[in-house]
Design a protein around this motif. Structure first.
Motif, PDB file in Angstrom:
ATOM      1  N   GLY A 102       0.812  -1.216   0.000  1.00 56.35           N
ATOM      2  CA  GLY A 102       0.000   0.000   0.000  1.00 56.35           C
ATOM      3  C   GLY A 102       0.843   1.262   0.000  1.00 56.35           C
ATOM      4  O   GLY A 102       0.656   2.141  -0.852  1.00 56.35           O
ATOM      5  N   THR A 103       1.792   1.361   0.922  1.00 60.95           N
ATOM      6  CA  THR A 103       2.577   2.606   1.010  1.00 60.95           C
ATOM      7  C   THR A 103       3.474   2.763  -0.217  1.00 60.95           C
ATOM      8  O   THR A 103       3.689   3.878  -0.680  1.00 60.95           O
ATOM      9  N   SER A 104       3.964   1.648  -0.759  1.00 62.98           N
ATOM     10  CA  SER A 104       4.889   1.787  -1.890  1.00 62.98           C
ATOM     11  C   SER A 104       4.165   2.291  -3.137  1.00 62.98           C
ATOM     12  O   SER A 104       4.789   2.868  -4.028  1.00 62.98           O
ATOM     13  N   ALA A 105       2.827   2.109  -3.185  1.00 62.32           N
ATOM     14  CA  ALA A 105       2.079   2.626  -4.335  1.00 62.32           C
ATOM     15  C   ALA A 105       2.068   4.155  -4.351  1.00 62.32           C
ATOM     16  O   ALA A 105       1.764   4.767  -5.381  1.00 62.32           O
ATOM     17  N   VAL A 106       2.373   4.797  -3.210  1.00 57.83           N
ATOM     18  CA  VAL A 106       2.536   6.258  -3.225  1.00 57.83           C
ATOM     19  C   VAL A 106       3.982   6.622  -2.916  1.00 57.83           C
ATOM     20  O   VAL A 106       4.285   7.715  -2.441  1.00 57.83           O
ATOM     21  N   GLY A 107       4.892   5.695  -3.167  1.00 58.55           N
ATOM     22  CA  GLY A 107       6.324   5.991  -3.112  1.00 58.55           C
ATOM     23  C   GLY A 107       6.940   6.028  -1.730  1.00 58.55           C
ATOM     24  O   GLY A 107       7.996   6.613  -1.538  1.00 58.55           O
ATOM     25  N   VAL A 108       6.276   5.412  -0.734  1.00 59.85           N
ATOM     26  CA  VAL A 108       6.850   5.393   0.605  1.00 59.85           C
ATOM     27  C   VAL A 108       7.251   3.964   0.946  1.00 59.85           C
ATOM     28  O   VAL A 108       6.421   3.056   0.923  1.00 59.85           O
ATOM     29  N   THR A 109       8.547   3.751   1.228  1.00 59.83           N
ATOM     30  CA  THR A 109       8.979   2.420   1.618  1.00 59.83           C
ATOM     31  C   THR A 109       8.776   2.240   3.108  1.00 59.83           C
ATOM     32  O   THR A 109       9.323   3.001   3.910  1.00 59.83           O
ATOM     33  N   LEU A 110       7.980   1.225   3.454  1.00 62.76           N
ATOM     34  CA  LEU A 110       7.632   1.017   4.856  1.00 62.76           C
ATOM     35  C   LEU A 110       8.887   0.674   5.662  1.00 62.76           C
ATOM     36  O   LEU A 110       9.661  -0.184   5.270  1.00 62.76           O
ATOM     37  N   GLY A 111       9.071   1.371   6.759  1.00 65.99           N
ATOM     38  CA  GLY A 111      10.189   1.043   7.629  1.00 65.99           C
ATOM     39  C   GLY A 111      11.427   1.892   7.402  1.00 65.99           C
ATOM     40  O   GLY A 111      12.255   2.021   8.291  1.00 65.99           O
ATOM     41  N   SER A 112      11.564   2.493   6.198  1.00 64.36           N
ATOM     42  CA  SER A 112      12.738   3.353   6.016  1.00 64.36           C
ATOM     43  C   SER A 112      12.342   4.809   5.749  1.00 64.36           C
ATOM     44  O   SER A 112      12.896   5.724   6.347  1.00 64.36           O
ATOM     45  N   ASP A 113      11.354   5.023   4.859  1.00 65.07           N
ATOM     46  CA  ASP A 113      10.903   6.403   4.621  1.00 65.07           C
ATOM     47  C   ASP A 113       9.974   6.849   5.750  1.00 65.07           C
ATOM     48  O   ASP A 113       9.308   6.024   6.366  1.00 65.07           O
ATOM     49  N   PRO A 114       9.938   8.176   6.016  1.00 69.24           N
ATOM     50  CA  PRO A 114       8.967   8.648   7.007  1.00 69.24           C
ATOM     51  C   PRO A 114       7.544   8.468   6.491  1.00 69.24           C
ATOM     52  O   PRO A 114       7.267   8.660   5.307  1.00 69.24           O
ATOM     53  N   MET A 115       6.643   8.054   7.389  1.00 69.95           N
ATOM     54  CA  MET A 115       5.255   7.808   7.032  1.00 69.95           C
ATOM     55  C   MET A 115       4.550   9.136   6.779  1.00 69.95           C
ATOM     56  O   MET A 115       4.775  10.111   7.488  1.00 69.95           O
TER      57      MET A 115
END
Lengths: 231, 240
Positions: A102-115
């Motif tokens: 889900g988060t990667s579909a908007v370019g956020v890598t879970l666990g490394s990028d800020p939410m």
């Protein structure tokens, strides 16, 4: 609003609490129905008590494992969602995967990028949409599968027991073997758990020690875990 | 005596079929539908209270992603687990999740402890009791855990965390031993079969089946086990 505060906000707790309370209500209704039906199908109160007690003892260990999985999920999606998802439909592996997709579909890598707020919403939507398929299919098909099974055994009640027992053995063979073939510490734990269980079964069945039968599984699991630590 | 016993057994089955099952089906279908609706409540709160609606295209992308990863399981898992879980169990297990690691062991253990046979009316009632209890305990433990928060739980020594990793394999091994104890031949055949299937899956022998690694072992083990047991049961019956 800061995403962390949003994830752990009161409205989120209320929304998740609503879903969790449904599961509690369902479990209580099914329990009461079964408890009332017990004497009608020839069960004694004692048998039901023993069954409930064994299930309760068996639940504790896996619950703690699920709890430790919740902690990793809690960091990424906040308390309410982690709590709800592991009470409703979910399993740790599915939820972490869904949140990540889900988060990667908007370019956020879970666990490394800020939410971000949007990424959190993506995780929420993906976890929901990815999991309702199980509920929809199982809810629609449960009684039909029962009818199919009844047709297959053609009124032979003993056959139904043969089938169910075989299914249990098949299921636990599949679950055990997935750990055995890893040839790591999990394999040792699996072997040790099985070995201790066989030993305890031999003792408790032959000497008919009632209390030991209740605790066989707990001893086997704890023993299996401790033996594995020695390696 | 015999005349009294035979109707008693069928009266139990009849009560189960005519009185218990219809009620279970009604509750199961209502709670299942409510479960699908209520699981959207966090998404609705995000939209209504916080005005956050993720872009539709991204949701679609993510849905396709997760559906291609687990979509087959939506259908295969309820079918694979049905012979073990039964009707009530299927309604409960798929709404509450954590099936292989919790619902399945609790249902099986409850039946074994109560001394009832799986696949009978008594077995179904006891497994429903066991599963309901496991759902309540699961939620209680998670609720205490989430209230204590990660701060307290993170202070647990790492050895506890490591030990917990071994709980499930030890549980599965112990349960296989427990239920195989009275069916040693069946258990050994199935374990050998399961190991071969898992090795083949690991080697990529079923790579042409999408997502096979997630479900093929469980599906084939349950149904192959049923076929073998059914075959030898029929042989025994014919011999008698």
């Amino acid at each position: 609003m800061d995403v962390n505060r949003l994830m752990n906000s009161v409205p989120m707790w209320l929304a998740c609490g609503l879903a969790v309370s449904l599961i509690i209500v369902q479990a209580i209704i099914f329990f009461r129905q079964a408890y009332a039906a017990g004497p009608e199908v020839g069960l004694t109160r004692q048998q039901m008590r023993v069954g409930v007690r064994s299930a309760a003892i068996t639940s504790i260990g896996p619950s703690i494992v699920i709890l430790s999985g919740m902690l990793s999920l809690l960091v990424s999606v906040g308390g309410p969602m982690a709590w709800m998802r592991l009470s409703l439909i979910g399993s740790v592996m599915f939820e972490s995967m869904a949140a990540g997709i889900g988060t990667s579909a908007v370019g956020v890598t879970l666990g490394s990028d800020p939410m971000t707020g949007t990424a959190f919403a993506m995780a929420v939507w993906t976890m929901i949409l990815g999991s309702i398929g199980w509920v929809i299919f199982s809810t629609l098909s449960a009684n039909r599968m029962d009818q199919v099974q009844m047709k297959l055994v053609r009124g032979d009640a003993a056959m139904l027991t043969v089938i169910s027992t075989a299914a249990i053995i098949g299921a636990f063979s599949a679950l055990s073997s997935s750990h055995l073939i890893k040839l790591n510490k999990n394999s040792i734990a699996c072997l040790a758990g099985a070995g201790i269980m066989l030993l305890l079964m031999n003792i408790s069945e032959k000497k008919n020690i009632r209390w030991l039968k209740d605790w066989n599984l707990t001893f086997a699991i704890l023993g299996g875990m401790l033996i594995t630590l020695l390696f | 005596m015999n005349e009294n016993q035979a109707p008693a057994a069928s009266a139990a089955e009849e009560y189960y079929e005519k009185n218990y099952l219809p009620r279970v089906n009604r509750v199961g279908k209502i709670t299942g539908a409510l479960g699908v609706l209520l699981s959207f409540s966090p998404a609705i709160v995000l939209l209504a209270v916080f005005k956050i609606l993720p872009p539709g295209g991204a949701v679609l992308t993510a849905f396709v992603g997760i559906a291609s990863a687990v979509g087959v399981l939506w259908f295969v898992e309820p079918i694979s687990y049905f012979p073990v879980l039964g009707v009530t169990g299927t309604y409960m297990a798929f709404l509450s999740g954590n099936i292989s690691n919790m619902r399945l062991p609790c249902a099986a253990v409850a039946q074994d402890a109560a001394g009832v046979k799986p696949g009978t009316a008594q077995g179904a009632v006891v497994s429903a009791l066991g599963m309901a209890v496991s759902v309540l305990i699961n939620i209680a433990v998670l609720t205490v855990g989430v209230l204590l928060g990660s701060a307290v739980l993170a202070k647990l020594p790492p050895v506890v965390q490591e030990t917990l990793n071994y709980l499930l394999p030890a549980l599965f091994g112990a349960l296989l031993a427990q239920f195989g104890f009275k069916n040693k031949r069946q258990a050994l055949i199935m374990l050998a079969f399961a190991i071969v299937i898992n090795l083949l899956i690991g080697r990529g022998a079923f790579a042409w089946l999408p997502g096979a690694a997630n479900y093929l072992a469980m599906l084939s083990c349950v149904f192959v086990s049923i076929l073998i047991a059914r075959f030898s049961y029929k042989k025994r019956k014919a011999a008698n």
